[in-house]
Design an enzyme around this catalytic site. Sequence first.
Site, PDB file in Angstrom:
ATOM      1  N   VAL A  82       1.011  -1.157   0.766  1.00  0.00           N
ATOM      2  CA  VAL A  82      -0.092   0.296   0.333  1.00  0.00           C
ATOM      3  C   VAL A  82       1.310   1.302  -0.188  1.00  0.00           C
ATOM      4  CG1 VAL A  82      -1.446   1.470   1.468  1.00  0.00           C
ATOM      5  CG2 VAL A  82      -1.712  -1.253   0.719  1.00  0.00           C
ATOM      6  N   LYS A  83       0.744   2.190  -0.774  1.00  0.00           N
ATOM      7  CA  LYS A  83       1.327   3.799  -1.197  1.00  0.00           C
ATOM      8  C   LYS A  83       0.517   4.412  -0.637  1.00  0.00           C
ATOM      9  CE  LYS A  83       4.373   4.757  -4.438  1.00  0.00           C
ATOM     10  NZ  LYS A  83       4.402   5.040  -6.282  1.00  0.00           N
ATOM     11  N   LEU A  84       1.292   5.397   0.381  1.00  0.00           N
ATOM     12  CA  LEU A  84       0.808   6.156   1.313  1.00  0.00           C
ATOM     13  C   LEU A  84       1.359   7.460   0.923  1.00  0.00           C
ATOM     14  CD1 LEU A  84       0.021   4.432   5.045  1.00  0.00           C
ATOM     15  CD2 LEU A  84      -1.563   4.910   2.619  1.00  0.00           C
TER      16      LEU A  84
END
Length: 216
Positions: A82-84
């Site tokens: 997951v890219k934040l």
Amino acid sequence: MDLYLDTAELSEIREIAAWGVLSGVTTNPSLIAKTGRPLEPTIKEICQVVQGPVSAEVVATSAPEMIAEGRRLAGIDPHVVVKLPTTVDGLKACKALSSEGVRVNMTLVFSPNQALLCAKAGAWCVSPFLGRIDDISWDGMGLIREIAEIYRVQGISTRILAASIRHPRHVTEAARMGAQIATMPARVFQQLIKHPLTEAGLEAFLRDWARASASF
Ligand code: E4P
């Protein structure tokens, strides 16, 4: 150093995956938008081809929404990272998702202190955007060097994913600095294998062999 493709185009991913040297893929909302396809099936298909880490980015901006969206993205496939974005809410979401065992890629990192904070929040990797720093006449590689030094001295295990790579020299330098991952467009990946002396040398070998073998 693992080599990733920075694209959501399946044709490009299939082509480079066939080389046997592709370890993962990074996407972002701009790259997904460019495909004209919905996010979830696109990410699923990329995971099936790559069988390695595939970064999928949230578009929510508040921590609670990022956490919910991050959980949804992580549920698409076990390969999803997951890219934040590196904001205060991003840090909060990183802490929460990492604590649940979700791998997080903290993106849009432009300073060593941001990279330090991301590591403290439990990020699996950080993405310093070296090309965009070079674009404003600053030192993108210097940022990778500083983060690598801090992580080494502090015994931090968060990976450095050199992102926003513009040309093959960026890949060489990122490897020298100790970045564990480099992500690049297919165009740069293709450039990595090419050298004019390799092409000229092969041409000469084949020409000499053809001439000589005609008289065997
Ligand atoms: C990284 O994960 C980003 O998707 C990417 O490297 C951004 O690169 P750009 O500066 O070429 O858009």
